[in-house]
Design a protein around this motif. Sequence first.
Motif, mmCIF file in Angstrom:
data_model
loop_
_atom_site.group_PDB
_atom_site.id
_atom_site.type_symbol
_atom_site.label_atom_id
_atom_site.label_comp_id
_atom_site.label_asym_id
_atom_site.label_seq_id
_atom_site.Cartn_x
_atom_site.Cartn_y
_atom_site.Cartn_z
ATOM 1 N N ASN A 94 0.817 -1.229 0.000
ATOM 2 C CA ASN A 94 0.000 0.000 0.000
ATOM 3 C C ASN A 94 0.841 1.266 0.000
ATOM 4 O O ASN A 94 0.297 2.364 -0.033
ATOM 5 N N SER A 95 2.155 1.132 0.076
ATOM 6 C CA SER A 95 3.000 2.325 0.210
ATOM 7 C C SER A 95 4.442 1.972 -0.124
ATOM 8 O O SER A 95 4.791 0.787 -0.262
ATOM 9 N N GLY A 96 5.264 3.007 -0.202
ATOM 10 C CA GLY A 96 6.688 2.812 -0.439
ATOM 11 C C GLY A 96 7.390 2.201 0.764
ATOM 12 O O GLY A 96 8.234 1.317 0.629
ATOM 13 N N THR A 97 7.039 2.700 1.949
ATOM 14 C CA THR A 97 7.663 2.192 3.173
ATOM 15 C C THR A 97 7.511 0.679 3.284
ATOM 16 O O THR A 97 8.459 -0.028 3.645
ATOM 17 N N GLU A 98 6.329 0.198 2.960
ATOM 18 C CA GLU A 98 6.103 -1.250 3.046
ATOM 19 C C GLU A 98 6.972 -2.013 2.051
ATOM 20 O O GLU A 98 7.302 -3.182 2.291
ATOM 21 N N ALA A 127 20.087 8.658 1.514
ATOM 22 C CA ALA A 127 19.015 7.769 1.074
ATOM 23 C C ALA A 127 17.723 8.057 1.818
ATOM 24 O O ALA A 127 17.728 8.553 2.952
ATOM 25 N N PHE A 128 16.612 7.727 1.191
ATOM 26 C CA PHE A 128 15.309 7.776 1.849
ATOM 27 C C PHE A 128 14.514 6.556 1.411
ATOM 28 O O PHE A 128 14.304 6.351 0.217
ATOM 29 N N HIS A 129 14.111 5.747 2.382
ATOM 30 C CA HIS A 129 13.346 4.542 2.040
ATOM 31 C C HIS A 129 12.018 4.465 2.776
ATOM 32 O O HIS A 129 11.344 3.447 2.716
ATOM 33 N N GLY A 130 11.647 5.539 3.479
ATOM 34 C CA GLY A 130 10.388 5.542 4.205
ATOM 35 C C GLY A 130 10.622 5.815 5.680
ATOM 36 O O GLY A 130 11.739 6.111 6.095
ATOM 37 N N ARG A 131 9.548 5.711 6.473
ATOM 38 C CA ARG A 131 9.601 6.143 7.873
ATOM 39 C C ARG A 131 9.360 5.033 8.883
ATOM 40 O O ARG A 131 9.167 5.305 10.064
ATOM 41 N N LEU A 179 19.819 0.989 -2.786
ATOM 42 C CA LEU A 179 19.997 2.389 -3.167
ATOM 43 C C LEU A 179 18.932 2.851 -4.150
ATOM 44 O O LEU A 179 18.293 2.048 -4.828
ATOM 45 N N GLU A 180 18.749 4.177 -4.191
ATOM 46 C CA GLU A 180 17.903 4.799 -5.200
ATOM 47 C C GLU A 180 18.806 5.189 -6.377
ATOM 48 O O GLU A 180 19.759 5.951 -6.175
ATOM 49 N N PRO A 181 18.552 4.710 -7.586
ATOM 50 C CA PRO A 181 19.386 5.101 -8.725
ATOM 51 C C PRO A 181 19.498 6.629 -8.864
ATOM 52 O O PRO A 181 20.554 7.146 -9.224
ATOM 53 N N GLY A 184 15.899 10.918 -4.352
ATOM 54 C CA GLY A 184 14.847 11.940 -4.446
ATOM 55 C C GLY A 184 14.923 12.917 -3.290
ATOM 56 O O GLY A 184 15.353 14.059 -3.447
ATOM 57 N N GLU A 185 14.551 12.450 -2.075
ATOM 58 C CA GLU A 185 14.601 13.328 -0.895
ATOM 59 C C GLU A 185 16.021 13.840 -0.688
ATOM 60 O O GLU A 185 16.222 14.945 -0.194
ATOM 61 N N GLY A 186 17.001 13.038 -1.095
ATOM 62 C CA GLY A 186 18.413 13.399 -0.932
ATOM 63 C C GLY A 186 18.850 14.551 -1.831
ATOM 64 O O GLY A 186 19.985 15.018 -1.720
ATOM 65 N N PHE A 212 17.129 -1.978 -5.750
ATOM 66 C CA PHE A 212 16.921 -0.601 -6.201
ATOM 67 C C PHE A 212 15.598 -0.093 -5.652
ATOM 68 O O PHE A 212 14.561 -0.746 -5.812
ATOM 69 N N ASP A 213 15.667 1.071 -5.016
ATOM 70 C CA ASP A 213 14.454 1.748 -4.567
ATOM 71 C C ASP A 213 14.063 2.745 -5.658
ATOM 72 O O ASP A 213 14.657 3.820 -5.768
ATOM 73 N N GLU A 214 13.092 2.354 -6.472
ATOM 74 C CA GLU A 214 12.614 3.240 -7.554
ATOM 75 C C GLU A 214 11.245 3.814 -7.210
ATOM 76 O O GLU A 214 10.433 4.104 -8.085
ATOM 77 N N VAL A 215 11.004 3.970 -5.897
ATOM 78 C CA VAL A 215 9.711 4.523 -5.461
ATOM 79 C C VAL A 215 9.497 5.914 -6.072
ATOM 80 O O VAL A 215 8.403 6.234 -6.520
ATOM 81 N N GLN A 216 10.572 6.730 -6.104
ATOM 82 C CA GLN A 216 10.429 8.091 -6.637
ATOM 83 C C GLN A 216 10.900 8.203 -8.092
ATOM 84 O O GLN A 216 10.285 8.880 -8.905
ATOM 85 N N CYS A 217 11.997 7.525 -8.433
ATOM 86 C CA CYS A 217 12.584 7.712 -9.768
ATOM 87 C C CYS A 217 11.996 6.763 -10.812
ATOM 88 O O CYS A 217 12.306 6.883 -11.995
ATOM 89 N N ALA A 241 6.548 2.507 -5.893
ATOM 90 C CA ALA A 241 5.312 3.029 -5.260
ATOM 91 C C ALA A 241 5.005 4.377 -5.916
ATOM 92 O O ALA A 241 5.157 4.508 -7.129
ATOM 93 N N LYS A 242 4.612 5.350 -5.127
ATOM 94 C CA LYS A 242 4.293 6.696 -5.625
ATOM 95 C C LYS A 242 3.588 6.686 -6.984
ATOM 96 O O LYS A 242 2.388 6.449 -7.041
ATOM 97 N N GLY A 243 4.301 6.942 -8.079
ATOM 98 C CA GLY A 243 3.662 7.114 -9.383
ATOM 99 C C GLY A 243 2.828 5.939 -9.860
ATOM 100 O O GLY A 243 1.913 6.119 -10.664
HETATM 101 C C1 LIG Z 1 8.556 8.336 -0.778
HETATM 102 C C2 LIG Z 1 9.637 7.323 -0.799
HETATM 103 C C3 LIG Z 1 9.559 6.159 -0.010
HETATM 104 C C4 LIG Z 1 8.456 5.938 0.998
HETATM 105 O O1 LIG Z 1 7.207 5.840 0.396
HETATM 106 P P1 LIG Z 1 5.873 6.072 1.264
HETATM 107 O O2 LIG Z 1 4.780 5.754 0.287
HETATM 108 O O3 LIG Z 1 5.890 7.475 1.747
HETATM 109 O O4 LIG Z 1 5.892 5.098 2.387
HETATM 110 C C5 LIG Z 1 10.570 5.231 -0.136
HETATM 111 N N1 LIG Z 1 11.593 5.408 -0.989
HETATM 112 C C6 LIG Z 1 11.690 6.507 -1.760
HETATM 113 C C7 LIG Z 1 12.823 6.641 -2.712
HETATM 114 C C8 LIG Z 1 10.730 7.510 -1.683
HETATM 115 O O5 LIG Z 1 10.847 8.614 -2.420
#
Ligand SMILES: *Cc1c(COP(=O)(O)O)cnc(C)c1O
Length: 394
Positions: A94-98, A127-131, A179-181, A184-186, A212-217, A241-243
């Motif tokens: 349901n989310s990126g964090t998951e 890096a940012f992978h969620g909370r 890693l995020e290729p 984003g938040e970084g 690879f964390d492609e949640v944002q990219c 996730a996200k998009g």
């Molecule tokens: C936003 C983001 C997450 C976390 O996604 P959420 O849907 O907020 O839990 C994880 N990784 C990256 C790269 C993000 O940009």
Amino acid sequence: MIPTVLPTYNRAPLSFVKGEGSWLIEKDGTRYLDLGSGIAVNALGHANPALVATLTEQAGKLWHVSNVYQIPEQQRLADLLTENTFADTVFVTNSGTETAELAIKMARKYWYDKGTPRAEILTFEGAFHGRSTGAIAAAGSEKMVKGFGPLMPGFRQLPFGDIDALEDAISDQTCAVMLEPIQGEGGIRPFSDDQLRRIRALCDKTGALLIFDEVQCGMGRTGRLFAHEWAGVTPDIMMVAKGIGGGFPIGAVLATETAASGMGAGSHGSTYGGNPLGCAVAAKVVEIIADPEFLAEVNRKGALLRQKLEGLVAAHPSVFEAVRGQGLMLGLKCKVAPGDVVKAGYDAHVLTVAAADNTLRLLPPLTITEEEIGEALRRLDTAASQIETAAPAA
Ligand SMILES: *Cc1c(COP(=O)(O)O)cnc(C)c1O
């Protein structure tokens, strides 16, 4: 007295009642050009007619059934994602964090089942992978982890982009590299194609899984369906996730058959993850974005926006320093606080997002038009001029 909404966000004094394509509209009718897309979420713009139709059609049929049953919409989403990527299998969240939580579990379980448990996961600073507790331990930044310890053990952060440091740190005890290729938040900080290839080679040498964390990219943001495609390397596990939901909360972990081999029945689960409503919408999003013609347009518009932003930087050298990023995932490295540019943008009715490394993020809907890109630049120019007037260059 504490606000009734837990005050974990510093919110702007803006609120919207309606969205239309690249625009967000206030109650009094004031229109803002949205270059943030809810942080890379509204990939196909607000209230996209094709998504509204898919959502309402599915809403009239079936919203939720348990994963103890077959879910054809989930199957279809998984088929679409595997057909279009390196992956053999998909778990819907349901989310990126998951997706971070599952990626970590999957990597550790892989090694456990092999009979040679490995725990350590290497990540890069910024890096940012969620909370969640796991995701903040992975990212490791002081801002995210302070006060929340003890953190989940087994993570080690390396300096951003330092592949020599990775070469020193990685061994046949390393569980995975995550890693995020493009961070984003970084601050829209890309790993170069060459760096990604070196990372892949180091993982191959040691057996470490590459996540690879492609949640944002991901999801077309860089002009390819997934950002790693530019480098010609594939991960073993990927977080999306996200998009992918176009605004519906949904994410997915994609993996090769080998990397996913530890995740049998009972090893993971989600009540909501993979529900028919979210999967129907996400399948529509994937179908639209994976179309080569759609991606060609993202590249064309990304190049146009970038070229115009270079002009903006040249016109306002006391505010901006440089443009970076790829496709419609662009960052403006600032000489002032990026939050000040975001605020000046509010006055000019253009929405942007601040990021770390003194960077302003531009993540417009992938459906933004050429005309809207022109309008975006006029408004960003107004915002930059306002900052110059407030603090004239010395
Ligand atoms: C936003 C983001 C997450 C976390 O996604 P959420 O849907 O907020 O839990 C994880 N990784 C990256 C790269 C993000 O940009």
